[in-house]
Write a protein that holds these residues in place. Structure first.
Motif, PDB file in Angstrom:
ATOM      1  N   ALA A 151       5.978  12.019   7.391  1.00 40.75           N
ATOM      2  CA  ALA A 151       6.553  10.697   7.141  1.00 40.75           C
ATOM      3  C   ALA A 151       5.477   9.730   6.658  1.00 40.75           C
ATOM      4  O   ALA A 151       5.705   8.917   5.755  1.00 40.75           O
ATOM      5  N   THR A 152       4.291   9.815   7.266  1.00 43.34           N
ATOM      6  CA  THR A 152       3.179   8.940   6.875  1.00 43.34           C
ATOM      7  C   THR A 152       2.780   9.193   5.426  1.00 43.34           C
ATOM      8  O   THR A 152       2.605   8.254   4.634  1.00 43.34           O
ATOM      9  N   GLN A 153       2.630  10.456   5.062  1.00 41.86           N
ATOM     10  CA  GLN A 153       2.258  10.797   3.696  1.00 41.86           C
ATOM     11  C   GLN A 153       3.317  10.340   2.701  1.00 41.86           C
ATOM     12  O   GLN A 153       2.997   9.872   1.601  1.00 41.86           O
ATOM     13  N   THR A 154       4.592  10.458   3.070  1.00 45.58           N
ATOM     14  CA  THR A 154       5.678  10.018   2.187  1.00 45.58           C
ATOM     15  C   THR A 154       5.581   8.524   1.910  1.00 45.58           C
ATOM     16  O   THR A 154       5.760   8.071   0.773  1.00 45.58           O
ATOM     17  N   ALA A 155       5.280   7.747   2.944  1.00 46.51           N
ATOM     18  CA  ALA A 155       5.127   6.301   2.766  1.00 46.51           C
ATOM     19  C   ALA A 155       3.946   5.989   1.846  1.00 46.51           C
ATOM     20  O   ALA A 155       4.045   5.130   0.953  1.00 46.51           O
ATOM     21  N   ILE A 156       2.826   6.669   2.064  1.00 48.87           N
ATOM     22  CA  ILE A 156       1.640   6.422   1.241  1.00 48.87           C
ATOM     23  C   ILE A 156       1.928   6.774  -0.214  1.00 48.87           C
ATOM     24  O   ILE A 156       1.508   6.060  -1.140  1.00 48.87           O
ATOM     25  N   GLU A 157       2.664   7.859  -0.441  1.00 50.72           N
ATOM     26  CA  GLU A 157       3.015   8.261  -1.796  1.00 50.72           C
ATOM     27  C   GLU A 157       3.950   7.253  -2.455  1.00 50.72           C
ATOM     28  O   GLU A 157       4.017   7.196  -3.693  1.00 50.72           O
ATOM     29  N   ARG A 158       4.647   6.473  -1.664  1.00 57.69           N
ATOM     30  CA  ARG A 158       5.473   5.387  -2.198  1.00 57.69           C
ATOM     31  C   ARG A 158       4.693   4.079  -2.281  1.00 57.69           C
ATOM     32  O   ARG A 158       5.265   3.014  -2.494  1.00 57.69           O
ATOM     33  N   GLY A 159       3.380   4.145  -2.092  1.00 61.38           N
ATOM     34  CA  GLY A 159       2.521   2.989  -2.280  1.00 61.38           C
ATOM     35  C   GLY A 159       2.407   2.068  -1.085  1.00 61.38           C
ATOM     36  O   GLY A 159       1.933   0.941  -1.226  1.00 61.38           O
ATOM     37  N   ILE A 160       2.811   2.544   0.112  1.00 56.78           N
ATOM     38  CA  ILE A 160       2.834   1.683   1.295  1.00 56.78           C
ATOM     39  C   ILE A 160       1.778   2.155   2.293  1.00 56.78           C
ATOM     40  O   ILE A 160       1.723   3.340   2.619  1.00 56.78           O
ATOM     41  N   PRO A 161       0.927   1.272   2.799  1.00 55.24           N
ATOM     42  CA  PRO A 161      -0.048   1.669   3.823  1.00 55.24           C
ATOM     43  C   PRO A 161       0.663   2.250   5.042  1.00 55.24           C
ATOM     44  O   PRO A 161       1.723   1.750   5.442  1.00 55.24           O
ATOM     45  N   ALA A 162       0.067   3.287   5.624  1.00 53.55           N
ATOM     46  CA  ALA A 162       0.741   3.946   6.740  1.00 53.55           C
ATOM     47  C   ALA A 162      -0.276   4.487   7.736  1.00 53.55           C
ATOM     48  O   ALA A 162      -1.360   4.932   7.358  1.00 53.55           O
ATOM     49  N   ILE A 163       0.106   4.439   9.013  1.00 53.44           N
ATOM     50  CA  ILE A 163      -0.725   4.939  10.107  1.00 53.44           C
ATOM     51  C   ILE A 163       0.119   5.876  10.962  1.00 53.44           C
ATOM     52  O   ILE A 163       1.235   5.531  11.370  1.00 53.44           O
ATOM     53  N   ALA A 164      -0.411   7.078  11.229  1.00 44.55           N
ATOM     54  CA  ALA A 164       0.256   8.040  12.100  1.00 44.55           C
ATOM     55  C   ALA A 164      -0.400   8.028  13.470  1.00 44.55           C
ATOM     56  O   ALA A 164      -1.628   8.011  13.570  1.00 44.55           O
ATOM     57  N   PHE A 165       0.409   8.052  14.508  1.00 45.02           N
ATOM     58  CA  PHE A 165      -0.085   8.074  15.884  1.00 45.02           C
ATOM     59  C   PHE A 165       0.463   9.297  16.601  1.00 45.02           C
ATOM     60  O   PHE A 165       1.610   9.696  16.395  1.00 45.02           O
ATOM     61  N   ALA A 166      -0.371   9.890  17.451  1.00 48.99           N
ATOM     62  CA  ALA A 166       0.052  11.019  18.277  1.00 48.99           C
ATOM     63  C   ALA A 166      -0.616  10.901  19.635  1.00 48.99           C
ATOM     64  O   ALA A 166      -1.690  10.317  19.765  1.00 48.99           O
ATOM     65  N   GLY A 167       0.040  11.459  20.639  1.00 49.00           N
ATOM     66  CA  GLY A 167      -0.506  11.394  21.992  1.00 49.00           C
ATOM     67  C   GLY A 167      -0.479  12.759  22.662  1.00 49.00           C
ATOM     68  O   GLY A 167       0.350  13.617  22.342  1.00 49.00           O
ATOM     69  N   LEU A 222      -4.242  -1.277   3.758  1.00 53.91           N
ATOM     70  CA  LEU A 222      -5.095  -0.193   3.276  1.00 53.91           C
ATOM     71  C   LEU A 222      -4.937  -0.085   1.759  1.00 53.91           C
ATOM     72  O   LEU A 222      -3.870  -0.410   1.220  1.00 53.91           O
ATOM     73  N   PRO A 223      -5.966   0.378   1.060  1.00 59.47           N
ATOM     74  CA  PRO A 223      -5.830   0.564  -0.388  1.00 59.47           C
ATOM     75  C   PRO A 223      -4.782   1.628  -0.717  1.00 59.47           C
ATOM     76  O   PRO A 223      -4.419   2.456   0.130  1.00 59.47           O
ATOM     77  N   LEU A 224      -4.328   1.645  -1.958  1.00 55.93           N
ATOM     78  CA  LEU A 224      -3.393   2.668  -2.403  1.00 55.93           C
ATOM     79  C   LEU A 224      -3.968   4.059  -2.143  1.00 55.93           C
ATOM     80  O   LEU A 224      -5.142   4.327  -2.400  1.00 55.93           O
ATOM     81  N   GLY A 225      -3.133   4.919  -1.624  1.00 58.15           N
ATOM     82  CA  GLY A 225      -3.534   6.303  -1.406  1.00 58.15           C
ATOM     83  C   GLY A 225      -4.211   6.579  -0.090  1.00 58.15           C
ATOM     84  O   GLY A 225      -4.461   7.740   0.242  1.00 58.15           O
ATOM     85  N   TYR A 226      -4.517   5.565   0.696  1.00 65.41           N
ATOM     86  CA  TYR A 226      -5.216   5.738   1.971  1.00 65.41           C
ATOM     87  C   TYR A 226      -4.240   5.696   3.150  1.00 65.41           C
ATOM     88  O   TYR A 226      -3.244   4.966   3.128  1.00 65.41           O
ATOM     89  N   GLY A 227      -4.560   6.473   4.162  1.00 64.19           N
ATOM     90  CA  GLY A 227      -3.803   6.458   5.404  1.00 64.19           C
ATOM     91  C   GLY A 227      -4.726   6.683   6.582  1.00 64.19           C
ATOM     92  O   GLY A 227      -5.922   6.949   6.425  1.00 64.19           O
ATOM     93  N   VAL A 228      -4.167   6.583   7.776  1.00 64.64           N
ATOM     94  CA  VAL A 228      -4.933   6.746   9.012  1.00 64.64           C
ATOM     95  C   VAL A 228      -4.152   7.665   9.945  1.00 64.64           C
ATOM     96  O   VAL A 228      -2.932   7.540  10.080  1.00 64.64           O
TER      97      VAL A 228
END
Length: 404
Positions: A151-167, A222-228
């Motif tokens: 889901a995070t990668q899909t958002a980034i590919e649509r040009g939107i900054p995204a952060i994935a969290f896991a626990g 975040l810049p285009l193409g970047y995620g966390v």
């Protein structure tokens, strides 16, 4: 107007520049983690919408799965929505929370191309937050397999900054089972995990604001193409305060025992299964800062959360990046080096995680990493077998207290 929106509006009125935030996951719209993060972000003054799967969709990666049924053929997760209801709809108690019967990556598309344009006061979010996943998303293998990261990668590919969290905590619980106070007198692990996620997201937002000259309005997170990608250790608040405020630490995906998978044949059943497999190819450091520890190394070194900066431009080596040091340029100060002398907890040095009811001998004060994750009871060392798929001011804190 629902309570969360009203309280978030009060924070915005007090001067915070709130963002429009889309929240999703792969575990389902009714889980405790996603709701806790949603409330924590809303309490910080952000305009948040959840669009997430009606049931657990873990391990789907970036697959696009759209339902072929206009109605649910079975009850949604935790029975929140009953069989026969539309395959897309609102939570019965909150019009900012939506479900759709599809894969995690599909949730992002349905949100961007249907839910938000038709039912929200914005079409394109400023930030997408995915998770917090139940179970860690460590290493490049799970980077490709995790639905949360899909889901995070899909958002980034649509040009939107995204952060994935896991626990680390792997047992999914319903949002209505979040405890106001555990037997240790502390906040529920879901509440703390949600607060940690919101605190880090706010730090990124604040950093984007500080880079905009002569304005207090947040810039692009975040810049285009970047995620966390963020992995949070096992929060121990069900039992004690040994790990309730893990510091955020810079890491990279490879190294330190990151794993892929192998096929295992069972001669008795005649069937195959999978097992984790560590390989030199998986643990190569080709791009990025090879001096950084791997995610598993960070999580195994104590009560710490790993924070990985990544790009979806697979062909671009680190040295060709337009940012000479993307870590220093993009990561907020709250994300520290693993070998720092004094690591500060992710919620702040003296943040309280005291529950709202009951009594306990614990002070409830979050003090960061107090002992090795491998030696504390319940802390859970990350091994190949066990790893699985406020910047706020006073009013913001007060609002958060009413929610938690």
């Amino acid at each position: 107007m629902k309570t969360v929106s009203f309280l978030a509006g009060l924070v915005l009125a007090a001067g915070t520049h709130g963002l429009n935030v889309l929240i999703t996951n792969d575990d389902g719209f009714g889980t405790a983690n996603i709701r806790a993060m949603y409330h924590a972000m809303s309490a910080l003054g952000h305009n948040c919408y959840i669009v997430a799967s009606s049931s657990n969709q873990s391990g789907q990666g970036s697959r696009l799965i759209f339902t072929n049924n206009a109605k649910l053929t079975s009850d949604s997760e935790f029975g929140i929505v009953k069989s026969g209801a539309p395959s897309i709809g609102q939570d019965p108690n909150d019009d900012h929370i939506w479900y759709y019967n599809g894969s995690p990556a599909t949730q992002v598309l349905v949100a961007l191309d249907y839910v938000l344009p038709k039912h929200a006061n914005f079409s394109v979010p400023d930030l997408v937050m995915a998770g917090p996943n139940y179970g860690l998303n460590v290493g490049p293998f799970l980077y490709g397999m995790s639905g949360t990261l899909g889901a995070t990668q899909t958002a980034i590919e649509r040009g939107i900054p995204a952060i994935a969290f896991a626990g680390s905590y792997g047992t999914q619980t319903a949002y209505y089972d979040i405890q106001s106070s555990t037997s240790a007198g502390l906040q529920d692990p879901a509440t703390i995990t949600g607060r940690l996620a919101a605190t880090l997201a706010q730090a990124f937002i604040d950093k984007s604001t500080s880079t905009q000259p002569n304005t207090t309005t947040p810039g692009r997170v975040l810049p285009l193409g970047y995620g966390v990608s963020v992995n949070i250790p096992l929060i121990s608040s069900f039992k004690d305060s040994s790990c309730v405020n893990p510091p955020f630490v810079r890491a990279r995906m490879t190294g330190g025992g990151a794993y892929t998978s192998k096929a295992v044949y069972n001669s008795a059943s005649g069937l195959f299964g999978s097992a984790n497999y560590a390989d030199a190819g998986t643990n190569m450091c080709i791009n990025g800062d090879c001096s950084l520890p791997g995610e598993i190394e960070v999580l195994n070194s104590g009560c710490k959360s790993s924070v990985v900066l990544f790009t979806i431009d697979y062909d671009a080596p680190y040295g060709v990046s337009s940012l000479a040091d993307p870590y220093a340029a993009l990561l907020p100060d709250i994300v520290q080096l693993n070998n720092a002398t004094n690591l500060v907890g992710g919620l702040g040095a003296n943040a309280s995680v005291q529950g709202t009811t009951g009594t306990s001998s614990s002070t409830g004060t979050a003090t960061g990493s107090k002992a090795s994750a491998s030696t504390k009871s319940g802390a859970g060392r990350v091994t190949l077998e066990t790893a699985s798929s406020l910047a706020a001011f006073a009013l913001g804190v007060a609002v958060m207290a009413t929610l938690f």
